[in-house]
Design an enzyme around this catalytic site. Structure first.
Site, PDB file in Angstrom:
ATOM      1  N   LYS A  38       1.021  -1.208   0.046  1.00  0.00           N
ATOM      2  CA  LYS A  38      -0.269  -0.008   0.132  1.00  0.00           C
ATOM      3  C   LYS A  38       0.744   1.155   0.149  1.00  0.00           C
ATOM      4  O   LYS A  38       0.324   2.375  -0.495  1.00  0.00           O
ATOM      5  CB  LYS A  38      -0.935  -0.218   1.104  1.00  0.00           C
TER       6      LYS A  38
ATOM      7  N   THR B  18      -3.794   5.681   3.140  1.00  0.00           N
ATOM      8  CA  THR B  18      -2.528   6.157   2.426  1.00  0.00           C
ATOM      9  C   THR B  18      -2.753   6.942   1.171  1.00  0.00           C
ATOM     10  O   THR B  18      -2.172   7.824   0.966  1.00  0.00           O
ATOM     11  CB  THR B  18      -1.411   5.271   2.661  1.00  0.00           C
TER      12      THR B  18
HETATM   13  O1  LIG Z   1       1.186   3.198   7.216  1.00  0.00           O
HETATM   14  C1  LIG Z   1       0.850   4.264   7.563  1.00  0.00           C
HETATM   15  C2  LIG Z   1      -0.770   4.554   8.067  1.00  0.00           C
HETATM   16  O2  LIG Z   1      -1.212   3.322   8.116  1.00  0.00           O
HETATM   17  C3  LIG Z   1       1.661   5.673   7.512  1.00  0.00           C
HETATM   18  O3  LIG Z   1       1.545   5.934   6.300  1.00  0.00           O
HETATM   19  P1  LIG Z   1       2.947   6.755   5.642  1.00  0.00           P
HETATM   20  O4  LIG Z   1       4.287   6.162   5.977  1.00  0.00           O
HETATM   21  O5  LIG Z   1       2.663   6.773   3.985  1.00  0.00           O
HETATM   22  O6  LIG Z   1       3.045   8.230   6.196  1.00  0.00           O
END
Ligand SMILES: O=C(CO)COP(=O)(O)O
Ligand SMILES: NC(=O)C1=CN([C@@H]2O[C@H](COP(=O)(O)OP(=O)(O)OC[C@H]3O[C@@H](n4cnc5c(N)ncnc54)[C@H](O)[C@@H]3O)[C@@H](O)[C@H]2O)C=CC1
Length: 352
Positions: free
Chosen positions: A211, A268
Protein backbone atom coordinates in the site's frame (compact mmCIF):
# COMPACT_ATOMS: atom_id res chain seq x y z
CA UNK A 1 -20.18 4.39 24.99
CA UNK A 2 -21.11 0.72 25.18
CA UNK A 3 -17.81 -0.14 23.55
CA UNK A 4 -15.87 1.71 26.21
CA UNK A 5 -17.86 0.01 29.00
CA UNK A 6 -17.04 -3.40 27.54
CA UNK A 7 -13.38 -2.46 27.71
CA UNK A 8 -13.51 -1.18 31.23
CA UNK A 9 -14.87 -4.51 32.37
CA UNK A 10 -12.43 -6.54 30.25
CA UNK A 11 -9.35 -4.79 31.58
CA UNK A 12 -9.63 -6.52 34.92
CA UNK A 13 -6.99 -8.45 36.84
CA UNK A 14 -5.23 -11.14 34.88
CA UNK A 15 -5.34 -9.39 31.49
CA UNK A 16 -2.06 -9.08 29.54
CA UNK A 17 -2.06 -5.32 30.17
CA UNK A 18 -2.57 -5.82 33.88
CA UNK A 19 0.32 -8.28 33.96
CA UNK A 20 2.67 -6.07 31.92
CA UNK A 21 5.15 -3.97 33.89
CA UNK A 22 7.55 -2.78 31.22
CA UNK A 23 7.42 -2.49 27.42
CA UNK A 24 10.38 -1.44 25.28
CA UNK A 25 9.87 0.38 21.96
CA UNK A 26 12.59 0.03 19.33
CA UNK A 27 12.77 3.32 17.42
CA UNK A 28 11.70 6.69 18.77
CA UNK A 29 10.29 7.96 15.49
CA UNK A 30 6.72 9.07 15.02
CA UNK A 31 5.01 5.68 15.11
CA UNK A 32 7.10 4.10 17.86
CA UNK A 33 6.38 7.15 20.00
CA UNK A 34 2.65 7.16 19.22
CA UNK A 35 2.18 3.44 19.93
CA UNK A 36 4.29 3.67 23.09
CA UNK A 37 2.11 6.54 24.30
CA UNK A 38 -1.07 4.63 23.40
CA UNK A 39 0.06 1.81 25.71
CA UNK A 40 1.26 4.15 28.46
CA UNK A 41 -2.05 6.06 28.51
CA UNK A 42 -3.88 2.86 29.35
CA UNK A 43 -1.94 2.06 32.48
CA UNK A 44 -0.18 4.80 34.46
CA UNK A 45 2.17 2.38 36.26
CA UNK A 46 3.32 0.68 33.02
CA UNK A 47 6.91 1.61 32.21
CA UNK A 48 7.28 2.37 28.50
CA UNK A 49 10.87 2.86 27.36
CA UNK A 50 11.77 4.21 23.91
CA UNK A 51 15.17 3.02 22.69
CA UNK A 52 16.49 5.93 20.63
CA UNK A 53 19.81 6.73 18.94
CA UNK A 54 20.04 10.48 19.40
CA UNK A 55 21.06 11.63 22.92
CA UNK A 56 19.55 15.10 22.32
CA UNK A 57 16.16 13.62 21.43
CA UNK A 58 16.50 11.29 24.43
CA UNK A 59 17.05 14.29 26.71
CA UNK A 60 14.04 16.16 25.28
CA UNK A 61 11.76 13.16 25.77
CA UNK A 62 12.88 12.74 29.38
CA UNK A 63 12.93 16.42 30.34
CA UNK A 64 10.17 17.98 28.23
CA UNK A 65 8.01 14.85 27.79
CA UNK A 66 7.83 15.63 24.12
CA UNK A 67 9.33 14.02 21.01
CA UNK A 68 10.60 17.32 19.66
CA UNK A 69 11.81 15.84 16.38
CA UNK A 70 9.03 13.54 15.25
CA UNK A 71 5.89 14.63 17.11
CA UNK A 72 6.45 18.23 18.08
CA UNK A 73 3.77 19.82 20.22
CA UNK A 74 2.36 16.57 21.64
CA UNK A 75 2.84 15.91 25.35
CA UNK A 76 3.80 12.36 26.23
CA UNK A 77 2.46 10.54 29.32
CA UNK A 78 4.88 10.70 32.29
CA UNK A 79 5.35 6.92 32.27
CA UNK A 80 7.11 7.05 28.88
CA UNK A 81 10.83 7.65 28.98
CA UNK A 82 13.73 7.27 26.57
CA UNK A 83 17.23 5.83 26.69
CA UNK A 84 20.05 5.29 24.22
CA UNK A 85 21.30 2.26 26.16
CA UNK A 86 19.93 -0.98 24.69
CA UNK A 87 20.64 -3.37 27.61
CA UNK A 88 18.93 -1.04 30.07
CA UNK A 89 15.96 -0.44 27.74
CA UNK A 90 15.37 -4.15 27.21
CA UNK A 91 16.08 -5.52 30.70
CA UNK A 92 12.86 -6.74 32.30
CA UNK A 93 10.60 -5.81 29.36
CA UNK A 94 7.80 -8.28 28.65
CA UNK A 95 7.16 -7.05 25.09
CA UNK A 96 9.17 -5.18 22.45
CA UNK A 97 7.41 -2.92 19.94
CA UNK A 98 9.56 -2.77 16.80
CA UNK A 99 9.20 0.57 14.96
CA UNK A 100 12.57 0.84 13.20
CA UNK A 101 12.30 1.38 9.41
CA UNK A 102 12.54 -1.89 7.48
CA UNK A 103 15.83 -1.12 5.70
CA UNK A 104 17.56 -0.48 9.07
CA UNK A 105 15.89 -3.35 10.91
CA UNK A 106 18.42 -6.10 10.20
CA UNK A 107 21.41 -4.12 11.49
CA UNK A 108 19.37 -2.87 14.44
CA UNK A 109 18.21 -6.36 15.47
CA UNK A 110 21.70 -7.82 15.09
CA UNK A 111 22.92 -5.08 17.41
CA UNK A 112 20.43 -5.81 20.21
CA UNK A 113 20.16 -9.58 19.77
CA UNK A 114 22.33 -10.48 22.76
CA UNK A 115 20.21 -8.40 25.15
CA UNK A 116 16.79 -9.56 23.95
CA UNK A 117 15.63 -12.83 25.55
CA UNK A 118 14.30 -15.24 22.92
CA UNK A 119 10.97 -15.45 24.78
CA UNK A 120 10.09 -11.74 24.54
CA UNK A 121 7.44 -11.23 21.84
CA UNK A 122 8.23 -8.60 19.21
CA UNK A 123 5.22 -6.55 18.13
CA UNK A 124 6.32 -5.31 14.72
CA UNK A 125 4.67 -2.18 13.30
CA UNK A 126 7.16 -1.59 10.46
CA UNK A 127 5.72 -1.99 6.96
CA UNK A 128 7.86 -2.87 3.97
CA UNK A 129 10.12 -5.35 2.20
CA UNK A 130 13.87 -5.49 2.64
CA UNK A 131 15.95 -4.53 -0.40
CA UNK A 132 18.34 -7.32 -1.36
CA UNK A 133 16.69 -10.22 0.46
CA UNK A 134 13.13 -9.27 -0.57
CA UNK A 135 12.08 -10.44 2.88
CA UNK A 136 9.02 -9.40 4.86
CA UNK A 137 9.56 -8.47 8.50
CA UNK A 138 8.23 -11.92 9.52
CA UNK A 139 11.18 -13.44 7.64
CA UNK A 140 13.71 -10.72 8.45
CA UNK A 141 13.27 -10.90 12.23
CA UNK A 142 14.27 -14.59 12.65
CA UNK A 143 16.93 -14.19 9.97
CA UNK A 144 18.55 -11.20 11.72
CA UNK A 145 18.26 -12.74 15.20
CA UNK A 146 19.36 -16.17 13.90
CA UNK A 147 16.68 -17.84 16.03
CA UNK A 148 12.94 -18.15 16.43
CA UNK A 149 11.37 -15.25 18.29
CA UNK A 150 7.64 -14.87 18.98
CA UNK A 151 6.41 -12.03 16.76
CA UNK A 152 3.10 -10.33 15.99
CA UNK A 153 2.56 -7.97 13.04
CA UNK A 154 0.39 -4.99 13.84
CA UNK A 155 -0.86 -3.12 10.80
CA UNK A 156 -3.79 -1.09 9.49
CA UNK A 157 -4.83 2.51 8.88
CA UNK A 158 -3.07 4.33 11.68
CA UNK A 159 -1.35 7.67 11.16
CA UNK A 160 0.99 8.30 14.10
CA UNK A 161 -0.32 11.81 14.68
CA UNK A 162 -3.92 10.63 15.04
CA UNK A 163 -2.90 7.79 17.40
CA UNK A 164 -1.05 10.42 19.43
CA UNK A 165 -4.20 12.55 19.49
CA UNK A 166 -6.09 9.51 20.84
CA UNK A 167 -8.48 9.55 17.87
CA UNK A 168 -10.41 6.35 17.04
CA UNK A 169 -8.21 3.88 15.16
CA UNK A 170 -8.54 0.27 14.00
CA UNK A 171 -5.64 -2.12 13.40
CA UNK A 172 -5.11 -5.86 13.00
CA UNK A 173 -2.70 -8.08 14.95
CA UNK A 174 -1.40 -10.94 12.80
CA UNK A 175 0.33 -13.99 14.22
CA UNK A 176 0.37 -17.69 13.32
CA UNK A 177 -0.10 -18.27 17.05
CA UNK A 178 -3.71 -17.08 17.51
CA UNK A 179 -3.26 -16.92 21.29
CA UNK A 180 -0.37 -14.46 21.00
CA UNK A 181 -2.38 -12.37 18.52
CA UNK A 182 -5.16 -12.17 21.13
CA UNK A 183 -2.64 -11.15 23.80
CA UNK A 184 -1.48 -8.24 21.63
CA UNK A 185 -5.13 -7.41 20.90
CA UNK A 186 -5.77 -7.19 24.64
CA UNK A 187 -2.65 -5.06 25.18
CA UNK A 188 -3.51 -2.37 22.65
CA UNK A 189 -7.31 -2.48 22.63
CA UNK A 190 -8.84 0.59 24.28
CA UNK A 191 -11.92 2.78 23.89
CA UNK A 192 -10.03 4.54 21.05
CA UNK A 193 -8.24 1.56 19.53
CA UNK A 194 -9.93 -1.48 18.02
CA UNK A 195 -7.66 -4.43 17.32
CA UNK A 196 -8.76 -7.34 15.16
CA UNK A 197 -6.76 -10.56 15.07
CA UNK A 198 -5.80 -12.87 12.23
CA UNK A 199 -3.37 -15.72 11.56
CA UNK A 200 -2.75 -14.42 8.01
CA UNK A 201 0.70 -12.91 8.59
CA UNK A 202 1.67 -12.96 4.90
CA UNK A 203 -1.53 -11.18 3.86
CA UNK A 204 -1.21 -8.46 6.49
CA UNK A 205 2.47 -7.90 5.76
CA UNK A 206 2.22 -7.83 1.97
CA UNK A 207 -0.78 -5.46 2.08
CA UNK A 208 1.07 -3.15 4.51
CA UNK A 209 4.16 -3.09 2.32
CA UNK A 210 2.48 -2.67 -1.05
CA UNK A 211 0.00 0.00 0.00
CA UNK A 212 2.98 2.31 0.49
CA UNK A 213 3.99 1.81 -3.16
CA UNK A 214 0.41 2.39 -4.28
CA UNK A 215 0.26 5.56 -2.17
CA UNK A 216 3.27 6.91 -4.09
CA UNK A 217 1.37 6.23 -7.35
CA UNK A 218 -1.72 7.95 -5.94
CA UNK A 219 0.41 10.94 -4.96
CA UNK A 220 1.87 11.13 -8.47
CA UNK A 221 -1.65 11.27 -9.96
CA UNK A 222 -2.59 14.02 -7.47
CA UNK A 223 0.61 15.93 -8.11
CA UNK A 224 -0.03 15.84 -11.85
CA UNK A 225 -3.61 17.03 -11.22
CA UNK A 226 -5.10 14.23 -13.33
CA UNK A 227 -8.45 14.35 -11.55
CA UNK A 228 -10.70 12.19 -9.38
CA UNK A 229 -11.52 9.69 -12.15
CA UNK A 230 -7.86 8.94 -12.73
CA UNK A 231 -7.15 8.61 -9.02
CA UNK A 232 -10.03 6.20 -8.40
CA UNK A 233 -9.12 4.09 -11.44
CA UNK A 234 -5.49 3.94 -10.33
CA UNK A 235 -6.34 2.90 -6.77
CA UNK A 236 -8.79 0.22 -8.00
CA UNK A 237 -6.12 -1.15 -10.36
CA UNK A 238 -3.55 -1.04 -7.54
CA UNK A 239 -5.92 -2.98 -5.26
CA UNK A 240 -6.23 -5.68 -7.95
CA UNK A 241 -2.45 -5.85 -8.31
CA UNK A 242 -1.95 -6.20 -4.55
CA UNK A 243 -4.61 -8.94 -4.52
CA UNK A 244 -2.97 -10.81 -7.45
CA UNK A 245 0.42 -10.86 -5.72
CA UNK A 246 -0.99 -11.52 -2.26
CA UNK A 247 -2.92 -14.55 -3.58
CA UNK A 248 0.26 -15.95 -5.15
CA UNK A 249 1.98 -15.62 -1.77
CA UNK A 250 -0.84 -17.53 -0.08
CA UNK A 251 -2.67 -14.62 1.61
CA UNK A 252 -6.32 -14.96 2.55
CA UNK A 253 -8.74 -12.96 0.31
CA UNK A 254 -10.49 -11.55 3.41
CA UNK A 255 -7.27 -9.84 4.52
CA UNK A 256 -7.29 -7.71 1.36
CA UNK A 257 -10.70 -6.24 2.21
CA UNK A 258 -9.79 -5.74 5.87
CA UNK A 259 -8.00 -3.07 7.87
CA UNK A 260 -4.47 -3.87 6.68
CA UNK A 261 -5.64 -4.05 3.05
CA UNK A 262 -8.38 -1.71 1.88
CA UNK A 263 -8.36 0.19 5.16
CA UNK A 264 -4.72 1.21 4.92
CA UNK A 265 -4.86 1.68 1.13
CA UNK A 266 -7.69 4.21 1.55
CA UNK A 267 -5.88 6.01 4.36
CA UNK A 268 -2.53 6.31 2.63
CA UNK A 269 -3.80 6.97 -0.89
CA UNK A 270 -6.22 9.71 0.18
CA UNK A 271 -4.86 10.94 3.53
CA UNK A 272 -2.91 14.18 3.68
CA UNK A 273 -0.68 12.85 6.45
CA UNK A 274 0.86 10.08 4.33
CA UNK A 275 4.57 10.49 3.71
CA UNK A 276 4.46 8.03 0.78
CA UNK A 277 1.63 9.94 -0.87
CA UNK A 278 3.49 13.19 -0.36
CA UNK A 279 6.65 11.76 -2.00
CA UNK A 280 4.41 10.84 -4.97
CA UNK A 281 2.81 14.29 -5.09
CA UNK A 282 6.21 15.96 -5.26
CA UNK A 283 7.36 13.55 -7.99
CA UNK A 284 4.15 14.29 -9.91
CA UNK A 285 4.89 18.01 -9.68
CA UNK A 286 8.32 17.40 -11.22
CA UNK A 287 10.67 17.35 -8.22
CA UNK A 288 13.65 15.00 -8.23
CA UNK A 289 13.61 12.02 -5.86
CA UNK A 290 17.04 12.94 -4.44
CA UNK A 291 15.75 16.41 -3.48
CA UNK A 292 12.56 14.99 -1.98
CA UNK A 293 14.49 12.51 0.17
CA UNK A 294 17.07 15.11 1.18
CA UNK A 295 14.32 17.42 2.45
CA UNK A 296 12.33 14.74 4.38
CA UNK A 297 13.18 13.83 7.95
CA UNK A 298 10.90 10.78 8.02
CA UNK A 299 10.88 7.45 6.26
CA UNK A 300 8.66 6.73 3.23
CA UNK A 301 8.96 2.95 3.09
CA UNK A 302 7.36 2.66 -0.37
CA UNK A 303 10.46 4.13 -2.04
CA UNK A 304 12.62 1.12 -1.13
CA UNK A 305 9.78 -1.42 -1.34
CA UNK A 306 8.91 -0.43 -4.94
CA UNK A 307 12.14 -1.97 -6.29
CA UNK A 308 11.52 -5.21 -4.39
CA UNK A 309 8.05 -5.46 -5.94
CA UNK A 310 9.58 -5.60 -9.43
CA UNK A 311 11.52 -8.73 -8.38
CA UNK A 312 8.41 -10.29 -6.82
CA UNK A 313 6.36 -9.64 -9.97
CA UNK A 314 9.03 -11.45 -11.98
CA UNK A 315 9.41 -14.29 -9.48
CA UNK A 316 5.67 -15.00 -9.24
CA UNK A 317 5.00 -14.21 -12.93
CA UNK A 318 2.31 -11.68 -12.21
CA UNK A 319 1.80 -8.48 -14.15
CA UNK A 320 1.71 -5.41 -11.86
CA UNK A 321 1.72 -2.41 -14.22
CA UNK A 322 0.96 0.30 -11.66
CA UNK A 323 3.19 -0.97 -8.85
CA UNK A 324 6.16 -1.63 -11.15
CA UNK A 325 5.73 1.73 -12.91
CA UNK A 326 6.32 3.40 -9.52
CA UNK A 327 9.75 1.72 -9.35
CA UNK A 328 10.54 2.91 -12.88
CA UNK A 329 9.63 6.49 -12.03
CA UNK A 330 11.68 6.34 -8.81
CA UNK A 331 14.64 4.91 -10.75
CA UNK A 332 14.36 7.67 -13.37
CA UNK A 333 13.67 5.15 -16.13
CA UNK A 334 10.31 6.78 -16.85
CA UNK A 335 8.92 10.22 -16.18
CA UNK A 336 5.61 10.37 -14.32
CA UNK A 337 3.93 11.54 -17.56
CA UNK A 338 5.41 8.62 -19.55
CA UNK A 339 4.27 6.18 -16.85
CA UNK A 340 0.68 7.45 -17.09
CA UNK A 341 0.80 7.27 -20.90
CA UNK A 342 2.20 3.73 -20.71
CA UNK A 343 -0.52 2.54 -18.31
CA UNK A 344 -3.34 4.19 -20.27
CA UNK A 345 -2.12 2.48 -23.46
CA UNK A 346 -1.93 -1.05 -22.08
CA UNK A 347 -4.24 -3.49 -23.91
CA UNK A 348 -7.91 -3.17 -22.93
CA UNK A 349 -8.74 -6.17 -20.73
CA UNK A 350 -11.52 -8.16 -19.14
CA UNK A 351 -11.80 -7.27 -15.47
CA UNK A 352 -10.00 -9.78 -13.21
O1 LIG B 1 1.29 3.31 7.34
C1 LIG B 1 0.83 4.41 7.58
C2 LIG B 1 -0.53 4.59 8.09
O2 LIG B 1 -1.18 3.40 8.33
C3 LIG B 1 1.65 5.62 7.40
O3 LIG B 1 1.79 5.87 6.05
P1 LIG B 1 2.98 6.81 5.53
O4 LIG B 1 4.25 6.09 5.88
O5 LIG B 1 2.75 6.94 4.07
O6 LIG B 1 2.85 8.12 6.25
N1 LIG C 1 4.27 7.16 11.00
C1 LIG C 1 3.16 6.46 10.82
O1 LIG C 1 2.06 7.02 10.76
C2 LIG C 1 3.24 4.97 10.68
C3 LIG C 1 4.44 4.31 10.46
N2 LIG C 1 4.43 2.95 10.34
C4 LIG C 1 5.67 2.23 10.07
O2 LIG C 1 6.50 2.30 11.22
C5 LIG C 1 7.87 2.24 10.84
C6 LIG C 1 8.61 3.40 11.50
O3 LIG C 1 8.02 4.56 10.96
P1 LIG C 1 8.06 5.98 11.68
O4 LIG C 1 8.14 5.87 13.14
O5 LIG C 1 6.95 6.74 11.09
O6 LIG C 1 9.44 6.52 11.09
P2 LIG C 1 10.21 7.85 11.45
O7 LIG C 1 10.92 8.25 10.22
O8 LIG C 1 9.29 8.81 12.09
O9 LIG C 1 11.25 7.36 12.56
C7 LIG C 1 12.12 6.29 12.36
C8 LIG C 1 12.85 6.01 13.65
O10 LIG C 1 13.71 4.90 13.45
C9 LIG C 1 15.01 5.26 13.90
N3 LIG C 1 16.02 4.52 13.16
C10 LIG C 1 16.30 4.59 11.86
N4 LIG C 1 17.32 3.78 11.57
C11 LIG C 1 17.70 3.20 12.74
C12 LIG C 1 18.70 2.29 13.11
N5 LIG C 1 19.56 1.79 12.24
N6 LIG C 1 18.81 1.94 14.41
C13 LIG C 1 17.97 2.44 15.31
N7 LIG C 1 17.00 3.30 15.02
C14 LIG C 1 16.87 3.68 13.76
C15 LIG C 1 15.10 6.75 13.66
O11 LIG C 1 16.13 7.33 14.44
C16 LIG C 1 13.73 7.18 14.09
O12 LIG C 1 13.66 7.29 15.47
C17 LIG C 1 7.89 2.29 9.31
O13 LIG C 1 8.06 1.01 8.80
C18 LIG C 1 6.51 2.82 8.96
O14 LIG C 1 6.07 2.36 7.70
C19 LIG C 1 3.31 2.20 10.47
C20 LIG C 1 2.10 2.82 10.70
C21 LIG C 1 1.97 4.24 10.80
Amino acid sequence: MRWSKVFRTRKLAGSPLEAAKKIVVFGGGSFGTAMGCALARQKPDLEVVLLVRDPYLCKDINQLHENTRYLKGFKMPPNVRATTHAPEAIAGAQYAVHAVPVQSSRAFLQGIKEYLPSTVPIICVSKGLEVGSGQMMSELIPSALERKQPAVFLSGPSFAKEVMQNRPTGVVAACKDAKLARTVQALFASPTMRVNTTTDVVGVEICGALKNVLAIAAGIVEGMDLGHNALAALIAQGCSEIRWLAEKLGAKPTTMSGLSGLGDIMLTCYGDLSRNRSVGMRLGRGERLEDIIASSSQVAEGVATAGVVVGLARKYRVSLPVLTAVAQVLDNNLTAREAVFHIMNLPQIEEA
